[in-house]
Design an enzyme around this catalytic site. Structure first.
Site, PDB file in Angstrom:
ATOM      1  N   ARG A 185       8.903  -1.078   1.649  1.00  0.00           N
ATOM      2  CA  ARG A 185       9.578  -0.638   2.882  1.00  0.00           C
ATOM      3  C   ARG A 185      10.319  -1.801   3.496  1.00  0.00           C
ATOM      4  O   ARG A 185       9.720  -2.835   3.780  1.00  0.00           O
ATOM      5  CB  ARG A 185       8.553  -0.157   3.896  1.00  0.00           C
ATOM      6  CG  ARG A 185       8.274   1.299   3.760  1.00  0.00           C
ATOM      7  CD  ARG A 185       7.361   1.751   4.866  1.00  0.00           C
ATOM      8  NE  ARG A 185       6.513   2.795   4.344  1.00  0.00           N
ATOM      9  CZ  ARG A 185       5.519   3.329   4.994  1.00  0.00           C
ATOM     10  NH1 ARG A 185       5.205   2.913   6.200  1.00  0.00           N
ATOM     11  NH2 ARG A 185       4.807   4.292   4.454  1.00  0.00           N
TER      12      ARG A 185
ATOM     13  N   ASP B 253       5.568  14.156  10.194  1.00  0.00           N
ATOM     14  CA  ASP B 253       6.335  12.907  10.251  1.00  0.00           C
ATOM     15  C   ASP B 253       7.559  12.927   9.318  1.00  0.00           C
ATOM     16  O   ASP B 253       7.881  13.956   8.737  1.00  0.00           O
ATOM     17  CB  ASP B 253       5.440  11.698   9.954  1.00  0.00           C
ATOM     18  CG  ASP B 253       5.122  11.567   8.481  1.00  0.00           C
ATOM     19  OD1 ASP B 253       5.079  12.607   7.797  1.00  0.00           O
ATOM     20  OD2 ASP B 253       4.931  10.424   8.008  1.00  0.00           O
TER      21      ASP B 253
ATOM     22  N   LYS C  66      -1.546  12.567   1.458  1.00  0.00           N
ATOM     23  CA  LYS C  66      -1.913  13.336   2.640  1.00  0.00           C
ATOM     24  C   LYS C  66      -0.848  14.404   2.840  1.00  0.00           C
ATOM     25  O   LYS C  66       0.239  14.323   2.283  1.00  0.00           O
ATOM     26  CB  LYS C  66      -2.104  12.448   3.848  1.00  0.00           C
ATOM     27  CG  LYS C  66      -0.952  11.565   4.179  1.00  0.00           C
ATOM     28  CD  LYS C  66      -1.414  10.470   5.142  1.00  0.00           C
ATOM     29  CE  LYS C  66      -0.352   9.408   5.273  1.00  0.00           C
ATOM     30  NZ  LYS C  66      -0.895   8.102   5.581  1.00  0.00           N
TER      31      LYS C  66
ATOM     32  N   ASP D 189       8.309  11.967   6.265  1.00  0.00           N
ATOM     33  CA  ASP D 189       8.198  12.467   4.893  1.00  0.00           C
ATOM     34  C   ASP D 189       7.174  13.579   4.741  1.00  0.00           C
ATOM     35  O   ASP D 189       6.873  13.989   3.617  1.00  0.00           O
ATOM     36  CB  ASP D 189       7.878  11.312   3.942  1.00  0.00           C
ATOM     37  CG  ASP D 189       6.547  10.642   4.279  1.00  0.00           C
ATOM     38  OD1 ASP D 189       6.188  10.603   5.471  1.00  0.00           O
ATOM     39  OD2 ASP D 189       5.873  10.163   3.359  1.00  0.00           O
TER      40      ASP D 189
ATOM     41  N   SER E  86       8.337   6.777   5.531  1.00  0.00           N
ATOM     42  CA  SER E  86       7.369   7.577   6.280  1.00  0.00           C
ATOM     43  C   SER E  86       7.809   7.834   7.722  1.00  0.00           C
ATOM     44  O   SER E  86       8.876   8.385   7.952  1.00  0.00           O
ATOM     45  CB  SER E  86       6.003   6.897   6.212  1.00  0.00           C
ATOM     46  OG  SER E  86       5.025   7.717   6.773  1.00  0.00           O
ATOM     47  N   HIS E  87       7.015   7.360   8.671  1.00  0.00           N
ATOM     48  CA  HIS E  87       7.263   7.640  10.087  1.00  0.00           C
ATOM     49  C   HIS E  87       8.142   6.583  10.737  1.00  0.00           C
ATOM     50  O   HIS E  87       8.390   6.663  11.942  1.00  0.00           O
ATOM     51  CB  HIS E  87       5.911   7.695  10.794  1.00  0.00           C
ATOM     52  CG  HIS E  87       5.072   6.505  10.443  1.00  0.00           C
ATOM     53  ND1 HIS E  87       4.464   6.391   9.210  1.00  0.00           N
ATOM     54  CD2 HIS E  87       4.805   5.366  11.101  1.00  0.00           C
ATOM     55  CE1 HIS E  87       3.847   5.225   9.144  1.00  0.00           C
ATOM     56  NE2 HIS E  87       4.037   4.578  10.280  1.00  0.00           N
TER      57      HIS E  87
ATOM     58  N   ASP F 144       3.863  13.840   5.388  1.00  0.00           N
ATOM     59  CA  ASP F 144       2.450  13.698   5.011  1.00  0.00           C
ATOM     60  C   ASP F 144       1.527  13.563   6.225  1.00  0.00           C
ATOM     61  O   ASP F 144       0.319  13.703   6.088  1.00  0.00           O
ATOM     62  CB  ASP F 144       2.240  12.555   3.994  1.00  0.00           C
ATOM     63  CG  ASP F 144       2.717  11.212   4.503  1.00  0.00           C
ATOM     64  OD1 ASP F 144       3.287  11.150   5.610  1.00  0.00           O
ATOM     65  OD2 ASP F 144       2.521  10.212   3.778  1.00  0.00           O
ATOM     66  N   ARG F 145       2.089  13.289   7.406  1.00  0.00           N
ATOM     67  CA  ARG F 145       1.236  13.189   8.591  1.00  0.00           C
ATOM     68  C   ARG F 145       1.309  14.467   9.425  1.00  0.00           C
ATOM     69  O   ARG F 145       2.311  15.186   9.352  1.00  0.00           O
ATOM     70  CB  ARG F 145       1.675  12.027   9.481  1.00  0.00           C
ATOM     71  CG  ARG F 145       1.458  10.683   8.854  1.00  0.00           C
ATOM     72  CD  ARG F 145       1.791   9.584   9.835  1.00  0.00           C
ATOM     73  NE  ARG F 145       1.491   8.298   9.229  1.00  0.00           N
ATOM     74  CZ  ARG F 145       1.301   7.172   9.905  1.00  0.00           C
ATOM     75  NH1 ARG F 145       1.390   7.158  11.219  1.00  0.00           N
ATOM     76  NH2 ARG F 145       1.026   6.050   9.286  1.00  0.00           N
TER      77      ARG F 145
ATOM     78  N   GLU G 174      -7.457   8.118  10.670  1.00  0.00           N
ATOM     79  CA  GLU G 174      -7.197   8.266  12.099  1.00  0.00           C
ATOM     80  C   GLU G 174      -5.695   8.312  12.413  1.00  0.00           C
ATOM     81  O   GLU G 174      -5.301   8.752  13.484  1.00  0.00           O
ATOM     82  CB  GLU G 174      -7.872   7.153  12.899  1.00  0.00           C
ATOM     83  CG  GLU G 174      -7.568   5.713  12.435  1.00  0.00           C
ATOM     84  CD  GLU G 174      -6.159   5.269  12.679  1.00  0.00           C
ATOM     85  OE1 GLU G 174      -5.626   5.598  13.754  1.00  0.00           O
ATOM     86  OE2 GLU G 174      -5.595   4.596  11.807  1.00  0.00           O
TER      87      GLU G 174
ATOM     88  N   ARG H 161      -3.862  -3.903  15.149  1.00  0.00           N
ATOM     89  CA  ARG H 161      -4.416  -2.611  15.542  1.00  0.00           C
ATOM     90  C   ARG H 161      -5.874  -2.833  15.961  1.00  0.00           C
ATOM     91  O   ARG H 161      -6.646  -3.449  15.225  1.00  0.00           O
ATOM     92  CB  ARG H 161      -4.379  -1.632  14.382  1.00  0.00           C
ATOM     93  CG  ARG H 161      -2.980  -1.415  13.812  1.00  0.00           C
ATOM     94  CD  ARG H 161      -2.906  -0.078  13.077  1.00  0.00           C
ATOM     95  NE  ARG H 161      -1.752   0.044  12.202  1.00  0.00           N
ATOM     96  CZ  ARG H 161      -0.499   0.277  12.599  1.00  0.00           C
ATOM     97  NH1 ARG H 161      -0.239   0.387  13.891  1.00  0.00           N
ATOM     98  NH2 ARG H 161       0.484   0.401  11.726  1.00  0.00           N
TER      99      ARG H 161
ATOM    100  N   THR I   4       0.803  -1.224   0.000  1.00  0.00           N
ATOM    101  CA  THR I   4       0.000   0.000   0.000  1.00  0.00           C
ATOM    102  C   THR I   4       0.836   1.275   0.000  1.00  0.00           C
ATOM    103  O   THR I   4       0.430   2.277  -0.537  1.00  0.00           O
ATOM    104  CB  THR I   4      -0.905   0.058   1.249  1.00  0.00           C
ATOM    105  OG1 THR I   4      -0.095  -0.169   2.384  1.00  0.00           O
ATOM    106  CG2 THR I   4      -2.003  -0.949   1.189  1.00  0.00           C
TER     107      THR I   4
HETATM  108  C1  G1P Z   1      -0.710   2.834   8.540  1.00  0.00           C
HETATM  109  C2  G1P Z   1      -1.954   3.603   8.911  1.00  0.00           C
HETATM  110  C3  G1P Z   1      -2.721   3.975   7.663  1.00  0.00           C
HETATM  111  C4  G1P Z   1      -1.808   4.750   6.716  1.00  0.00           C
HETATM  112  C5  G1P Z   1      -0.538   3.961   6.459  1.00  0.00           C
HETATM  113  C6  G1P Z   1       0.459   4.765   5.637  1.00  0.00           C
HETATM  114  O1  G1P Z   1      -1.059   1.650   7.861  1.00  0.00           O
HETATM  115  O2  G1P Z   1      -2.762   2.853   9.783  1.00  0.00           O
HETATM  116  O3  G1P Z   1      -3.838   4.737   8.022  1.00  0.00           O
HETATM  117  O4  G1P Z   1      -2.445   5.002   5.502  1.00  0.00           O
HETATM  118  O5  G1P Z   1       0.085   3.623   7.690  1.00  0.00           O
HETATM  119  O6  G1P Z   1       0.846   5.928   6.275  1.00  0.00           O
HETATM  120  P1  G1P Z   1      -1.128   0.215   8.582  1.00  0.00           P
HETATM  121  O7  G1P Z   1       0.219  -0.018   9.212  1.00  0.00           O
HETATM  122  O8  G1P Z   1      -2.194   0.323   9.636  1.00  0.00           O
HETATM  123  O9  G1P Z   1      -1.484  -0.751   7.497  1.00  0.00           O
HETATM  124 ZN    ZN Z   2       4.488   9.680   6.183  1.00  0.00          ZN
END
Ligand code: G1P
Ligand code: ZN
Length: 541
Positions: free
Chosen positions: A22, A277, A376, A279, A113-114, A281-282, A364, A496, A18
Site C-alpha cells: 500500500r 469499506d 473478511k 474493498d 482497503s479503507h 471486507d469491513r 475489532e 493504537r 500484512t
Molecule cells: C488494521 C486493523 C487490522 C486489520 C488491518 C487490515 O491493521 O487494525 O485489524 O486486519 O487493518 O484491514 P493495523 O493498521 O492496525 O496494522
Molecule cells: Zn478493506
C-alpha cells in the site's frame, strides 16, 4: 503483438506486509513501479503456466490503468487465463470467493482497503493464493526480496481490452474472461442465508439502510439487497463506486460513516443500518440508537449461528485477533468450543480455517467472516445480521442487550494516534517494553495490574512464531489495555491503544466513561503525550 522484456531497477520498500503493498498513488505512478512489483509476485510463484488468475479491484483511482498493465504482464508471463471483474471491479471477498469456486491458481486484488482514494489518495495491490486468502508471510517476504533485486519484467504490447463487456477475449494467446462482478458472490451468499426469510422481513416493512460509501459494495448490495431480497430501491445509498469515494474515507466506523450514524439517530431512522469499506471486507452494524461494536458482533454471530442455514450444524471454533474484546471467548466457553487468539491481521485466520479448527473469526477493526471464504466479508456479516433479525423477529438493540444480559458486557474502545513520528512511536514501545516486568502488582486507583507482557503467537497449524504482536497490561478484574503500532499506514506511524473492560451486571454505562480509568492509566504508563506530543487521540472508535 509481441512480448517485451523491459529492463528495470529495484524500488526500495516494495514490502507487501500484512495487507498487500500500500502506497500513495503518486508512488504507484512512477514508471516501472507497479510492473516491478507484479513481476516479483509472478517470480515468487511456480507452476502457473497455463493456469488461471483472478483479477479485480475496488475501482479506486489507478484501478483501471493497473488492471490493463497486469493483464499484459500475465499474458507475457504465461498465464493461460485471467478472470477479471467487469470494469475491473471485484470486492476483496468476491476475489476470494471466485478463486475458491473455480479453483484458480491465485488472484490479485487492487485496493488500499479503507484508505482514501483519488489522485492524492492511496493505492494497493495484494496477492492471494489458491485457498483464496492473502499470501502468507513466507510468500510476501519472498516477493519483497525479489522486488529488491529485480532487473527486468515481461509485458505484452497488446492493446487494452474493453472491460465493460462480459465475454471472452484473447490477449497475446492468453484468454481474458470478463465476468459479472457480483454473480458468483451473490450465489455464495444465497447458499448460506435464508433469503426467503429476509425477503419476508422486507416485505413486512422492515426499514434498512446500506451505506456503500461510494465504494465497491454498491453494485453488490444493489443486486443482493434490492434485487434479490426485495428491499425498496434506494435502500442502498452512496451506491455508485467513485474513483475517490466521493472524497470520503471509506471506513465503516461511527467516525467515518457519519452520514449513516446521523440518519440512524435522526427522526426517520431505520430498523438497521450497515456500511462497508473501500474493498468490501469491513462492515459496521447499527441499530436504532445503537452501534454494535465489532467485537460484540462476532460474539453475537457465534452465539446465534445455528439460526442461519449455512451454520445450522454449529460452529467448530472461533478466532479473534488479540486486541479484539474477549466477548467471543465467553460464547466459545458456553458452546464448549475453542477460541483462538491470533495477532492482528486476517492472514492468521487462514490456517485455522483451512485446518477446520474454526468456523467464525473476527477483528475489532470492523472485520468478520467465516470459513466460506478466506477474507473478511462485509456483506456476509450484514446478511448474517439480517438473517438473525428475520429468524428471531427481534431488533438489533434487543439482540445486543439480551446478549449482554446473558454473557455480560465488554466495554471496548480503540484510540488511534495517527501520523506520529516513526522513531518516537518506536521509542514509546521500547519505553513500555522496558517497564513490563515491573508493572505486575502495581495499583492505579481502583485497578491493580495482574501481569503485563508482549504478545507472541505460535501458529497451532504450522508452528510458525510471530513475535512482538502488541504489549498487553492485564488487570485483576479482567480488564486489558493493549498497545501496538499499525502495520498498514502509509505515512509515519500510528499508535493504537485498545481498552477492554468486562462487566457482568453494569450494562448501561457510557463507553468512554466506563473506560475512563483505563484510559488515564494508559496515558500515564506509556507517557503518550510525552512521546507523541498529542494529548488526545486522533480517532476514537
Ligand atoms: C488494521 C486493523 C487490522 C486489520 C488491518 C487490515 O491493521 O487494525 O485489524 O486486519 O487493518 O484491514 P493495523 O493498521 O492496525 O496494522
Ligand atoms: Zn478493506
Amino acid at each position: 503483438m509481441s512480448i517485451q522484456t523491459v529492463s528495470t531497477t529495484p524500488f526500495e520498500g516494495q514490502n507487501p506486509g500484512t495487507s498487500g503493498l500500500r502506497k500513495t498513488v503518486s508512488v504507484f505512478r512512477q514508471p516501472h513501479y507497479l510492473e516491478n512489483f507484479v513481476q516479483s509476485i509472478f517470480d515468487s510463484q511456480e507452476g502457473f503456466r497455463g493456469q488461471t488468475l483472478v483479477l479485480g479491484g475496488d475501482g479506486r483511482f489507478f484501478n483501471a490503468v493497473a488492471i490493463q498493465t497486469i493483464l499484459k504482464m500475465a499474458a507475457a508471463n504465461g498465464f493461460g487465463k485471467v478472470m477479471v471483474g467487469q470494469n475491473g471491479i471485484l470486492s476483496t471477498p468476491a476475489v476470494s470467493c471466485i478463486i475458491r469456486k473455480y479453483k484458480t491458481f491465485g488472484g490479485i486484488v487492487l485496493s488500499a482497503s479503507h484508505n482514501p482514494g483519488g489522485p492524492n489518495g492511496d493505492f494497493g495491490i495484494k496477492y492471494n493464493i489458491g485457498n483464496g486468502g492473502p499470501a502468507p508471510e513466507k510468500v510476501t517476504n519472498h516477493i519483497h526480496a525479489l522486488s529488491q533485486t529485480i532487473r527486468q519484467y515481461r509485458i505484452s504490447d497488446a492493446p487494452d481490452i474493453d472491460l465493460s463487456r462480459i465475454g471472452l477475449y484473447d490477449m497475446d494467446g492468453m484468454t481474458v474472461e470478463v465476468i459479472d462482478s457480483v454473480a458468483d458472490y451473490a450465489e455464495l451468499m444465497q447458499s448460506l442465508f435464508d433469503f426467503s426469510a429476509i425477503r419476508k422481513l422486507f416485505a413486512n416493512g422492515f426499514v434498512f439502510r446500506f451505506d456503500a460509501m461510494h465504494a465497491v459494495c454498491g453494485p453488490y448490495a444493489k443486486k443482493i439487497v434490492e434485487d434479490m431480497l426485495g428491499a425498496p430501491q434506494g435502500t442502498v445509498v452512496n451506491a455508485v463506486p467513485k474513483e475517490d469515494f466521493g472524497g470520503h474515507h471509506p471506513d465503516p466506523n461511527p467516525v467515518n460513516a457519519t452520514e449513516l450514524i446521523a440518519f440512524m439517530n435522526g427522526p426517520q431512522g431505520a430498523d438497521m443500518g450497515a456500511a462497508t469499506d473501500g474493498d468490501g471486507d469491513r462492515n459496521m452494524i447499527v441499530g436504532r440508537h445503537i452501534a454494535v461494536t465489532p467485537s460484540d458482533s462476532l460474539a453475537i454471530l457465534a452465539a446465534n449461528a445455528r439460526a442461519v442455514p449455512g451454520y445450522a450444524a454449529g460452529i467448530a471454533g472461533i478466532a479473534r485477533s488479540m486486541p479484539t474484546s474477549t466477548a467471543a471467548d465467553r460464547v466459545a466457553a458456553a458452546l464448549g468450543i475453542a477460541c483462538y487468539e491470533t495477532p492482528t491481521g486476517w492472514k492468521f485466520f487462514g490456517d485455522l480455517l483451512d485446518d477446520g479448527k474454526i468456523t467464525l473469526c473476527g477483528e475489532e477493526s470492523y472485520g468478520t467472516s467465516s470459513s466460506h471464504i478466506r477474507e473478511k466479508d462485509g456483506i456476509w456479516a450484514i446478511l448474517f445480521w439480517l438473517n438473525l433479525l428475520a429468524a428471531t423477529g427481534k431488533t438489533v438493540g434487543q439482540i445486543v442487550h439480551e446478549h449482554w444480559r446473558k454473557y455480560g458486557r465488554n466495554y471496548y474502545s480503540r484510540h488511534d494516534y495517527v501520523s506520529i513520528d516513526s522513531q518516537r512511536a518506536a521509542a514509546l514501545m521500547d519505553h513500555l517494553r522496558a517497564k513490563l516486568s515491573g508493572l505486575s502488582g502495581q495499583v492505579f486507583g481502583s485497578c491493580t495490574v495482574e501481569k503485563a507482557d508482549e504478545f507472541s503467537y505460535t501458529d497451532p497449524v504450522d508452528g510458525s512464531v510471530s513475535e512482538r504482536q502488541g504489549i498487553r497490561i492485564f488487570f485483576t478484574d479482567g480488564s486489558r489495555i493493549v498497545f501496538r503500532l499499525s502495520g498498514t499506514g502509509t505515512v509515519g506511524a500510528t499508535l493504537r491503544v485498545y481498552f477492554d473492560r468486562y462487566e457482568k451486571d453494569r450494562l448501561d454505562m457510557a463507553v468512554q466513561d466506563a473506560l475512563g480509568e483505563l484510559i488515564a492509566i494508559a496515558s500515564e504508563v506509556a507517557d503518550i503525550a510525552g512521546f507523541t506530543g498529542m494529548t488526545e487521540p486522533t480517532v476514537v472508535t
